[in-house]
Scaffold this motif. Sequence first.
Motif, PDB file in Angstrom:
ATOM      1  N   MET A 230     107.265  28.879  59.782  1.00  0.00           N
ATOM      2  CA  MET A 230     105.998  29.066  59.046  1.00  0.00           C
ATOM      3  C   MET A 230     105.036  29.337  59.921  1.00  0.00           C
ATOM      4  SD  MET A 230     103.904  26.557  56.543  1.00  0.00           S
ATOM      5  CE  MET A 230     104.824  27.001  54.857  1.00  0.00           C
ATOM      6  N   PRO A 231     104.901  30.778  60.110  1.00  0.00           N
ATOM      7  CA  PRO A 231     103.689  31.430  61.015  1.00  0.00           C
ATOM      8  C   PRO A 231     102.443  30.904  60.889  1.00  0.00           C
ATOM      9  CG  PRO A 231     105.583  32.893  60.688  1.00  0.00           C
ATOM     10  CD  PRO A 231     105.666  31.956  59.699  1.00  0.00           C
ATOM     11  N   ARG A 232     101.898  30.816  59.492  1.00  0.00           N
ATOM     12  CA  ARG A 232     100.428  30.610  59.238  1.00  0.00           C
ATOM     13  C   ARG A 232     100.509  29.133  58.822  1.00  0.00           C
ATOM     14  NH1 ARG A 232      99.987  31.735  54.412  1.00  0.00           N
ATOM     15  NH2 ARG A 232      97.782  31.811  54.551  1.00  0.00           N
ATOM     16  N   TRP A 233     101.306  28.053  59.459  1.00  0.00           N
ATOM     17  CA  TRP A 233     101.275  26.708  59.153  1.00  0.00           C
ATOM     18  C   TRP A 233     100.050  26.246  59.436  1.00  0.00           C
ATOM     19  CZ3 TRP A 233     100.029  22.749  62.407  1.00  0.00           C
ATOM     20  CH2 TRP A 233      99.869  22.882  63.850  1.00  0.00           C
ATOM     21  N   GLU A 234      99.023  26.448  60.212  1.00  0.00           N
ATOM     22  CA  GLU A 234      97.808  25.888  60.455  1.00  0.00           C
ATOM     23  C   GLU A 234      96.736  26.299  59.417  1.00  0.00           C
ATOM     24  OE1 GLU A 234      97.282  25.493  65.367  1.00  0.00           O
ATOM     25  OE2 GLU A 234      97.648  27.516  64.633  1.00  0.00           O
ATOM     26  N   LYS A 235      96.593  27.330  58.796  1.00  0.00           N
ATOM     27  CA  LYS A 235      96.027  27.531  57.827  1.00  0.00           C
ATOM     28  C   LYS A 235      96.307  26.946  56.518  1.00  0.00           C
ATOM     29  CE  LYS A 235      94.593  32.305  59.135  1.00  0.00           C
ATOM     30  NZ  LYS A 235      94.483  33.878  58.898  1.00  0.00           N
ATOM     31  N   VAL A 236      97.843  26.785  56.415  1.00  0.00           N
ATOM     32  CA  VAL A 236      98.163  26.015  54.993  1.00  0.00           C
ATOM     33  C   VAL A 236      97.643  24.491  55.313  1.00  0.00           C
ATOM     34  CG1 VAL A 236     100.071  25.503  53.807  1.00  0.00           C
ATOM     35  CG2 VAL A 236     100.116  27.716  54.869  1.00  0.00           C
ATOM     36  N   LYS A 237      98.049  24.014  56.546  1.00  0.00           N
ATOM     37  CA  LYS A 237      97.545  22.495  56.465  1.00  0.00           C
ATOM     38  C   LYS A 237      96.242  22.448  56.404  1.00  0.00           C
ATOM     39  CE  LYS A 237      97.297  19.074  60.233  1.00  0.00           C
ATOM     40  NZ  LYS A 237      95.833  18.932  60.174  1.00  0.00           N
ATOM     41  N   SER A 238      95.084  23.321  56.784  1.00  0.00           N
ATOM     42  CA  SER A 238      93.785  23.158  56.469  1.00  0.00           C
ATOM     43  C   SER A 238      93.407  23.241  55.117  1.00  0.00           C
ATOM     44  CB  SER A 238      93.056  24.150  57.400  1.00  0.00           C
ATOM     45  OG  SER A 238      91.647  24.372  57.000  1.00  0.00           O
ATOM     46  N   LYS A 239      94.299  24.113  54.445  1.00  0.00           N
ATOM     47  CA  LYS A 239      93.988  24.126  52.826  1.00  0.00           C
ATOM     48  C   LYS A 239      94.550  22.786  52.323  1.00  0.00           C
ATOM     49  CE  LYS A 239      95.726  26.989  48.943  1.00  0.00           C
ATOM     50  NZ  LYS A 239      96.306  28.116  48.586  1.00  0.00           N
ATOM     51  N   LEU A 240      95.468  22.075  52.586  1.00  0.00           N
ATOM     52  CA  LEU A 240      95.882  20.897  52.232  1.00  0.00           C
ATOM     53  C   LEU A 240      94.801  19.756  52.497  1.00  0.00           C
ATOM     54  CD1 LEU A 240      97.735  19.167  50.675  1.00  0.00           C
ATOM     55  CD2 LEU A 240      98.984  18.895  52.861  1.00  0.00           C
ATOM     56  N   ASP A 241      94.321  19.843  53.758  1.00  0.00           N
ATOM     57  CA  ASP A 241      93.309  19.014  54.056  1.00  0.00           C
ATOM     58  C   ASP A 241      92.177  19.160  53.274  1.00  0.00           C
ATOM     59  OD1 ASP A 241      94.804  18.113  56.311  1.00  0.00           O
ATOM     60  OD2 ASP A 241      93.897  19.216  57.821  1.00  0.00           O
ATOM     61  N   ASP A 242      91.521  20.312  52.850  1.00  0.00           N
ATOM     62  CA  ASP A 242      90.300  20.268  52.369  1.00  0.00           C
ATOM     63  C   ASP A 242      90.339  20.135  50.911  1.00  0.00           C
ATOM     64  OD1 ASP A 242      89.268  21.617  54.484  1.00  0.00           O
ATOM     65  OD2 ASP A 242      89.405  23.582  53.973  1.00  0.00           O
ATOM     66  N   MET A 243      91.717  20.023  50.226  1.00  0.00           N
ATOM     67  CA  MET A 243      91.719  19.786  48.855  1.00  0.00           C
ATOM     68  C   MET A 243      92.210  18.188  48.572  1.00  0.00           C
ATOM     69  SD  MET A 243      90.930  22.240  47.102  1.00  0.00           S
ATOM     70  CE  MET A 243      92.009  22.172  45.567  1.00  0.00           C
ATOM     71  N   VAL A 244      92.337  17.402  49.657  1.00  0.00           N
ATOM     72  CA  VAL A 244      93.064  16.147  49.647  1.00  0.00           C
ATOM     73  C   VAL A 244      92.269  15.213  48.490  1.00  0.00           C
ATOM     74  CG1 VAL A 244      91.655  15.396  51.589  1.00  0.00           C
ATOM     75  CG2 VAL A 244      93.786  14.168  50.672  1.00  0.00           C
ATOM     76  N   TYR A 245      91.071  15.383  48.703  1.00  0.00           N
ATOM     77  CA  TYR A 245      90.133  14.444  47.568  1.00  0.00           C
ATOM     78  C   TYR A 245      90.314  14.830  46.165  1.00  0.00           C
ATOM     79  CZ  TYR A 245      86.503  18.231  47.177  1.00  0.00           C
ATOM     80  OH  TYR A 245      85.909  19.234  46.759  1.00  0.00           O
ATOM     81  N   ARG A 246      90.872  15.876  46.056  1.00  0.00           N
ATOM     82  CA  ARG A 246      91.109  16.129  44.611  1.00  0.00           C
ATOM     83  C   ARG A 246      92.435  15.782  43.930  1.00  0.00           C
ATOM     84  NH1 ARG A 246      88.423  22.304  43.588  1.00  0.00           N
ATOM     85  NH2 ARG A 246      86.767  22.178  44.832  1.00  0.00           N
ATOM     86  N   TYR A 247      93.206  15.539  44.810  1.00  0.00           N
ATOM     87  CA  TYR A 247      94.453  14.980  44.394  1.00  0.00           C
ATOM     88  C   TYR A 247      94.816  13.504  44.310  1.00  0.00           C
ATOM     89  CZ  TYR A 247      95.553  19.813  46.044  1.00  0.00           C
ATOM     90  OH  TYR A 247      95.519  21.176  45.754  1.00  0.00           O
ATOM     91  N   PHE A 248      94.040  12.610  44.567  1.00  0.00           N
ATOM     92  CA  PHE A 248      94.007  11.248  44.437  1.00  0.00           C
ATOM     93  C   PHE A 248      92.954  10.739  43.604  1.00  0.00           C
ATOM     94  CE2 PHE A 248      96.400  11.847  48.205  1.00  0.00           C
ATOM     95  CZ  PHE A 248      97.307  11.181  48.514  1.00  0.00           C
TER      96      PHE A 248
END
Length: 248
Positions: A230-248
């Motif tokens: 996954m060459p873009r994994w850092e951007k995807v990780k950042s996207k997940l980090d930014d949305m975490v408060y909406r998923y709980f």
Amino acid sequence: MNVPIHEPGRTLGFWYGDERITFERVKRRQGSDKVLIKVHPDCRVVVSAPEGSHDDAVTAAVKQRARWIHEQLRDFRQQQEHITPRRYISGESHYYLGKQHLLKVVVDPDQPQGVKLLRGRLEVSVRAAEADKVKALLNAWYKTRAREVFNRRLDALLPQTLWVTERPPLRILTMQTQWGSCSPQGRITLNPHLVKAPRECIDYVILHELCHLAEHNHSERFYRLMGQVMPRWEKVKSKLDDMVYRYF
């Protein structure tokens, strides 16, 4: 050997005017000598720095961005003022595979209780309008869908991980601090809340754990493997980090 929801680290801090700004210092992967600062929507400040850097030097680098950090924290705090705790009533927004769906609670004592995804909304049928029951039914539905989606994505991603010779066992378990983990025996555990995130975020967590089957630590080899699959994994990780408060 896990993907944390909130990346743990050493807590440091400094004063900016009359405000104490604290941040988590975490290790930055080898080959990167810069200090990376990230302010998350839940107002966590996470600083990735080379392992050999002294805390004083890292703090000094963060201080140079103090005004920007202060402004980011101010904006996120203003956003949080408008976020209300979930009440599990009709009209709320709930996520599935990265998309928002309106919740509709249907109260009917004569109908079976359960959850359906219909035309962009999550419809929950209950015998009585009880928030705890709606929440329990939704959580059970998410767990069932998570098992289906995660198994399907695991099968789709396995051909990319040439070092994996056998399909690893997969467990679904609700966790408060991790999206996923990989046991020393090779069993992958995934958090059902992850099914609320976009597919690329799900793939990132699965690939992260599959890389741990070859390299149990976050070594340079581990990051090379992640970069390959996954060459873009850092951007995807950042996207997940930014949305975490909406998923709980």
